[in-house]
Every structure is written in C-alpha cells, then in structure tokens.
Design a protein around this motif. Structure first.
Motif, short mmCIF file in Angstrom:
data_model
loop_
_atom_site.label_atom_id
_atom_site.label_comp_id
_atom_site.label_asym_id
_atom_site.label_seq_id
_atom_site.Cartn_x
_atom_site.Cartn_y
_atom_site.Cartn_z
N ASP B 88 0.82 -1.21 0.00
CA ASP B 88 0.00 0.00 0.00
C ASP B 88 0.86 1.26 0.00
OD1 ASP B 88 -2.50 -1.14 -0.18
OD2 ASP B 88 -2.54 -1.60 1.96
N ASP B 89 2.14 1.13 -0.30
CA ASP B 89 3.02 2.29 -0.28
C ASP B 89 2.49 3.39 -1.20
OD1 ASP B 89 4.75 1.02 1.45
OD2 ASP B 89 5.92 0.12 -0.17
N LYS B 90 2.60 4.61 -0.72
CA LYS B 90 2.07 5.75 -1.50
C LYS B 90 3.07 6.21 -2.55
CE LYS B 90 -1.93 6.20 0.51
NZ LYS B 90 -2.06 4.71 0.58
N ASP B 91 4.34 5.93 -2.33
CA ASP B 91 5.31 6.15 -3.40
C ASP B 91 6.38 5.06 -3.33
OD1 ASP B 91 7.95 7.06 -2.26
OD2 ASP B 91 6.64 8.55 -1.33
N TYR B 92 7.13 4.92 -4.43
CA TYR B 92 8.09 3.81 -4.51
C TYR B 92 9.54 4.28 -4.42
CZ TYR B 92 4.05 1.07 -6.11
OH TYR B 92 2.83 0.44 -6.21
N VAL B 93 9.74 5.49 -3.92
CA VAL B 93 11.10 6.02 -3.83
C VAL B 93 11.98 5.09 -2.98
CG1 VAL B 93 12.51 7.98 -3.09
CG2 VAL B 93 10.29 8.37 -4.17
N ALA B 94 11.38 4.54 -1.91
CA ALA B 94 12.15 3.65 -1.03
C ALA B 94 12.64 2.41 -1.80
CB ALA B 94 11.30 3.23 0.16
N TYR B 95 11.86 1.94 -2.78
CA TYR B 95 12.30 0.80 -3.58
C TYR B 95 13.54 1.16 -4.40
CZ TYR B 95 8.00 -1.74 -2.48
OH TYR B 95 7.00 -2.40 -1.82
N ALA B 96 13.50 2.38 -4.96
CA ALA B 96 14.66 2.83 -5.75
C ALA B 96 15.89 2.90 -4.85
CB ALA B 96 14.36 4.19 -6.37
N LYS B 97 15.68 3.39 -3.64
CA LYS B 97 16.83 3.51 -2.72
C LYS B 97 17.37 2.14 -2.34
CE LYS B 97 15.89 8.11 -1.03
NZ LYS B 97 15.29 8.95 0.01
N THR B 98 16.48 1.18 -2.20
CA THR B 98 16.93 -0.19 -1.91
C THR B 98 17.76 -0.73 -3.09
OG1 THR B 98 14.97 -0.59 -0.60
CG2 THR B 98 16.14 -2.54 -1.37
N MET B 99 17.27 -0.50 -4.31
CA MET B 99 18.03 -0.93 -5.50
C MET B 99 19.41 -0.28 -5.51
SD MET B 99 14.96 -0.48 -8.30
CE MET B 99 15.88 -0.77 -9.83
N ASP B 100 19.44 1.01 -5.20
CA ASP B 100 20.69 1.77 -5.21
C ASP B 100 21.68 1.20 -4.19
OD1 ASP B 100 21.90 3.98 -6.54
OD2 ASP B 100 21.72 5.19 -4.72
N GLN B 101 21.16 0.91 -2.99
CA GLN B 101 22.03 0.36 -1.93
C GLN B 101 22.58 -1.00 -2.34
OE1 GLN B 101 19.22 0.47 1.23
NE2 GLN B 101 19.47 2.67 1.57
N ALA B 102 21.70 -1.83 -2.92
CA ALA B 102 22.15 -3.17 -3.33
C ALA B 102 23.21 -3.05 -4.42
CB ALA B 102 20.96 -3.99 -3.82
N ALA B 103 22.99 -2.12 -5.36
CA ALA B 103 23.95 -1.93 -6.45
C ALA B 103 25.32 -1.51 -5.90
CB ALA B 103 23.44 -0.87 -7.44
N LYS B 104 25.29 -0.62 -4.92
CA LYS B 104 26.55 -0.17 -4.32
C LYS B 104 27.21 -1.31 -3.55
CE LYS B 104 25.42 4.70 -4.17
NZ LYS B 104 24.57 5.69 -3.51
N ALA B 105 26.39 -2.11 -2.86
CA ALA B 105 26.94 -3.20 -2.05
C ALA B 105 27.68 -4.22 -2.92
CB ALA B 105 25.83 -3.87 -1.26
N VAL B 106 27.16 -4.53 -4.10
CA VAL B 106 27.84 -5.52 -4.94
C VAL B 106 28.79 -4.87 -5.95
CG1 VAL B 106 26.03 -7.26 -4.67
CG2 VAL B 106 25.93 -5.69 -6.61
N GLY B 107 28.79 -3.55 -6.00
CA GLY B 107 29.76 -2.83 -6.84
C GLY B 107 29.40 -2.71 -8.31
#
Lengths: 89, 447
Positions: B88-107
């Motif tokens: 029910d999230d009102k926006d998906y910005v948090a999903y983008a941030k999760t993707m960004d963090q994962a991308a940084k974590a694996v390089g």
C-alpha cells in the motif's frame, strides 16, 4: 592452461633470452614461438603452457609485466581461448 | 594459430577500443513481493546482494585473464511497478533507494528496472511508480528507470505519453542530468542489457546473464581498408567485422555464465559508441562516404550498417536479443557531437535515422524552455515510428534547465556531453492534451 605472450617494443640485445629465462623461472613451458621485426618494432609471440599446480596466472602476468617495464617493452599475457573464439569458426 | 591473427585481435582491443560494454545480470523479483513494503524491500536487497555478489569479481577476473576490457557490470530487475503493487506504499522512492544500496553493495555500475509497462493501460503500481520517478532518479545515483508507452500490438497510450512529458520536466527541475537515467520506450524488449532501458522481463528465467558488446572503432578501421570500393564490399566488410566482435561477446558471456552458475541469455549485437576518440558510429557513416553525419544519404548508410551488423553478428552467437543494432546517442559519440555542434545534424534527421537503427532519440539535449507537451510530442513521434515499423524505439531526452541552443550539458565519463539542439517551437499541445489511446495499427496493406 595455454597462454599467449606477446612482446612488442624497440629491438634490443637479449630480449628473447630475458623473456624465455623468466618464463622458465615461472614454470611456463614454451610450446611455440615466432618473432619478427615490423618496421623498427620487435614483435614476438609465444604460446606457452602454464602448469597451474606450480604457478598461478596472476603471478605470471604480473612478473612478465614487471620485466617488460624493466627492459622497456610491452609484454601482454592472455589466455589462449579468446583468440580462437574470435578468429575461428 | 597465425601470428597475424593474434596481433589483429590484440589491436582490436588496444587500438580500436573493442570492449564488452556490459555484462548485465537479470534477476527476477517476483519471489520478493510482499504486502508489507518494508519486508518486500528487505527481500529485494537480500536477493540482489546474494545473486550478484560475485558478478564484479568474475568480470574483473575475465578482463584480466583474457585481456578484454569489460566497461560496465550491471543488474536488471523485474519492473518495480509490478513488484511493489502488492503493497500500500504511497510512493516507490524507497524501492529505488533499496536498489541503489544493493547496487553499491555488490559494486555494479548501474541497476535498471524502476520500470512500468503501460502500453495498454495503467494498474495501481504504474501510477505510483511514474509519480515516484522524479524523486527516485534524483535521489539515487545508480538507478535507471524506463516506461513503455506503446507497442505494435497495443498501440500508443497517449495518456502515458502526456504524463511522461511532464515527468521529464519535473526531473529537469530537480536535476537535468538525471534525465539520462530515464527512457521512454515503444516495443521495449525484455532482455536488453543496455541502460537506461534494461529491465528483467516477466517471461525471463529467475536469473540470466546478458552481454552487450561495443566496437564502432573496429568497424571504422576495417572500412578504412576498402576506400572507394563498391557498397557491396562495405556491407561484406561490416559483416565480417561484426562477426568477430560478436564472437567476443559470446565468449565472454559463456565464461561468465559458467563461473557464476547462472544461465547465459543473449548477446546484444550493438555498436555502442563512447565519446572517446575512435569509438564513434558517426565516423563509420563518414567513412562510408558522407562528409558529415546528417548529410543527405545518412539514413541509407545507417540502414546498411545496422543490417550488416545484424547479419554478421547473428551467426557468431547462440542467442541474439536485446536491442541489437547501431546506437546513435548524441552525447556519447564524438562524431555526433561535432555534427550537432556545427549544425550538420538536426533532430529531424536523427528521427529519420531512428527508423532504420536500434532504439531512438538518445541522449539529446533540448533547450530548457521546451514545454512538457513538446517533449510528449517527441515521444509520440518516436512511438509512432516504432509502432508502425514493428521495432523498438525510445526517447532519452534531456531538457537542459536554463540553457539554450548552442550551450552544452555535461554528463561525465562514457556518457559524454551534449550540445543543446534546436527543436521546432510550434506546440503539439492540443494533440497531446486529447489523451486517450492511439489504436494498434493494421498489419496488412503495407505500403
């Protein structure tokens, strides 16, 4: 592991000797060797066999690259399969 | 093996800038769906970081052992509009941030899949995702988004076209450079390894390795040897060169797949330029015989190039996919930048070129006072070309806030810099504001 070693640079005394003795030291057996002068550039190609139980790829690559810098030629080490993949059907 | 073949191969890499543009790991996120957004994002982070933990390491090993530069390592995921819709999230910005963090974590360099597919209509998740795009793309550094607004089967969603024009303007208002992380597609493909438009299609396996090749410099060099000869010889030369370039993609994909234990999907046989000298698609066209890209004859020369690349590449690999063709991003191609700067290449000519090559109006900067509806008009034009011709087309346009024709906007690195190009200033507003849906085209009576 089959490796291709290419040596390109200005011709000078003893390149073949220096490279081949380094290869012996690194446990790389020379299977085939060819050498030519293109304009002023000395170009040598070696097909070597590296016994990975005795030495690893990275050490060989790093040592030869270091030797290249010492004698002022460019020494490149690559695994052989890539050449077949690109040039052969 | 002949010495000449060895030297040729080495020169392709060292002098002609042959490289693997990207190894992209596609990862399905369907098993991360959760009605609790927070839990979903944790599952996404865990899946991405465990699936791709060795991607960069393996790519670096291959680069070292075989002497082939691998420019980018990337991840693509299932469109987030589908994954996040259960919450029910009102926006998906948090999903983008999760993707960004994962991308940084694996390089990895980039992660794509902040995506919505709305060619036929919107579901709840699509509305929320598109609304989140400006914040999602400006508050992350590695996330790429895409929206598919049309297809040959479904027609063009003009409501979505309208929305995307204003979305791009909203991104421009925050940070114009972030516009390069968003592509608007018609006929988007599900196995594209190239950014910003990569996402992991719904019909794909759980995980897959896709490879995108490069190599305009190699083609240019080969053509330098057949100056003045018939165009048939040009076509044959491009085919043979494309074969070799693609073999490298196939080879690298196979090894990556074996070492990671992830199936090998496709090779995208594209000629992808970079702004570095000698790595330009425009220069290939000029080598074929144009004084400048943009001259009359450009479209025909590009049609030949694009077709010959496919013909040569297709036999060289097991599975071809993605976008496959010649890319013509303005900012990423030294020759294109030059031609745009001196007025020899205009947006209208670029649009014609997109009808015969891969993708579309790519990395094009337009004046900051360009209206949202004019951008929608550009999107609609490209979608029209794609829909009727059964091909992928796209728009990645950068309205350059505060800049006018003749100024330049910098993107950095392989993304280069784009001269701000003039566009027709007449308004398409009454057309765009109608909204609704352009019906799917008929496929008989072709003329």
């Amino acid at each position: 592991m089959k490796i291709i070693i290419t040596v390109v640079g200005k011709d000078q005394l003893g390149i073949v000797a220096k490279v081949s003795s380094k290869l012996a030291e690194l446990n790389v057996n020379i299977v085939d060797i060819s050498q030519t002068l293109m304009r002023n550039d000395f170009t040598m190609m070696l097909l070597g066999h590296l016994d990975t139980k005795k030495n690893d790829f990275k050490t060989v690559q790093d040592s030869l690259s270091k030797l290249g810098k010492e004698i002022n030629v460019n020494i490149r080490v690559q695994r052989q399969e890539v050449f077949d993949a690109i040039q052969k059907l | 093996m002949k010495s000449k073949e060895i030297m040729d191969t080495i020169k392709m890499v060292s002098e002609q800038k042959l490289d693997i543009r990207t190894i992209t790991m596609g990862i399905s996120l369907f098993d991360c769906i959760d009605s609790d957004g927070k839990k979903a994002r944790q599952k996404i982070y865990d899946k991405l970081t465990s699936s791709a933990k060795d991607l960069v390491k393996v790519a670096n090993q291959i680069e070292r052992e075989y002497g082939i530069p691998i420019v980018n390592k990337r991840i693509s995921v299932t469109p987030i509009s589908m994954i996040a819709a259960a919450s029910d999230d009102k926006d998906y910005v948090a999903y983008a941030k999760t993707m960004d963090q994962a991308a940084k974590a694996v390089g990895v360099d980039l992660i794509g899949g902040f995506t919505s597919l709305v060619q036929k209509g919107f579901q709840k998740g699509d509305h929320t995702l598109i609304k989140s795009l400006p914040e999602a793309l400006t508050e992350t550094s590695r996330v790429c988004g895409s929206v598919n607004i049309g297809s040959t089967k479904a027609g063009i969603n003009l409501d979505a076209v309208k929305t995307m024009g204003s979305t791009i303007k909203k991104i421009e208002n925050i940070d114009p450079v972030s516009c390069m992380n968003l592509v608007v597609f018609c006929n988007a493909v599900e196995d594209n390894p190239f950014m910003a438009g990569a996402f992991h299609g719904v019909s794909e396996a759980d995980k897959i390795i896709n490879v995108g090749i490069s190599g305009p410099g190699v083609v240019k060099r080969a053509l330098e040897k057949v100056k003045g000869q018939s165009i048939d010889v040009v076509s044959e030369t491009i085919k043979k060169t494309a074969f070799k370039v693609t073999r490298m993609g196939q080879f690298v994909g196979n090894i990556t797949s074996k070492r990671l234990g992830v199936p090998f999907g496709i090779v995208d046989l594209s000629l992808a330029p970079t702004p570095y000298p000698g790595d330009s698609v425009a220069e290939i066209l000029e080598e074929i015989g144009l004084d400048s890209v943009g001259a009359p004859g450009t479209t025909a020369a590009l049609a030949l190039l694009n077709d010959a690349v496919k013909k040569g590449g297709i036999m060289a690999c097991e599975h071809v996919g993605g976008l496959s063709g010649a890319f013509i991003p303005v900012s990423e191609d030294e020759g294109m930048i030059r031609a745009a700067n001196n007025g020899n290449l205009r947006i209208e000519k670029l649009e014609a070129m997109t009808a015969v090559c891969s993708v579309g109006l790519d990395m094009i900067a337009v004046p900051g006072d360009t209206s949202a509806d004019s951008i929608s008009g550009m999107i609609a034009d490209e979608a029209g070309i794609g829909m009727i011709n059964n091909k992928t087309t796209a728009v990645r346009v950068i309205p350059a806030k505060g800049k006018k024709v003749g100024d330049t906007i910098e993107f950095g690195g392989i993304f280069g810099s784009a001269p701000v190009m003039p566009i027709n200033t007449k308004s398409p507003s009454r057309f765009i504001q109608r909204g609704g849906h352009i019906p799917a085209p008929i496929h008989s009576f072709k003329n």
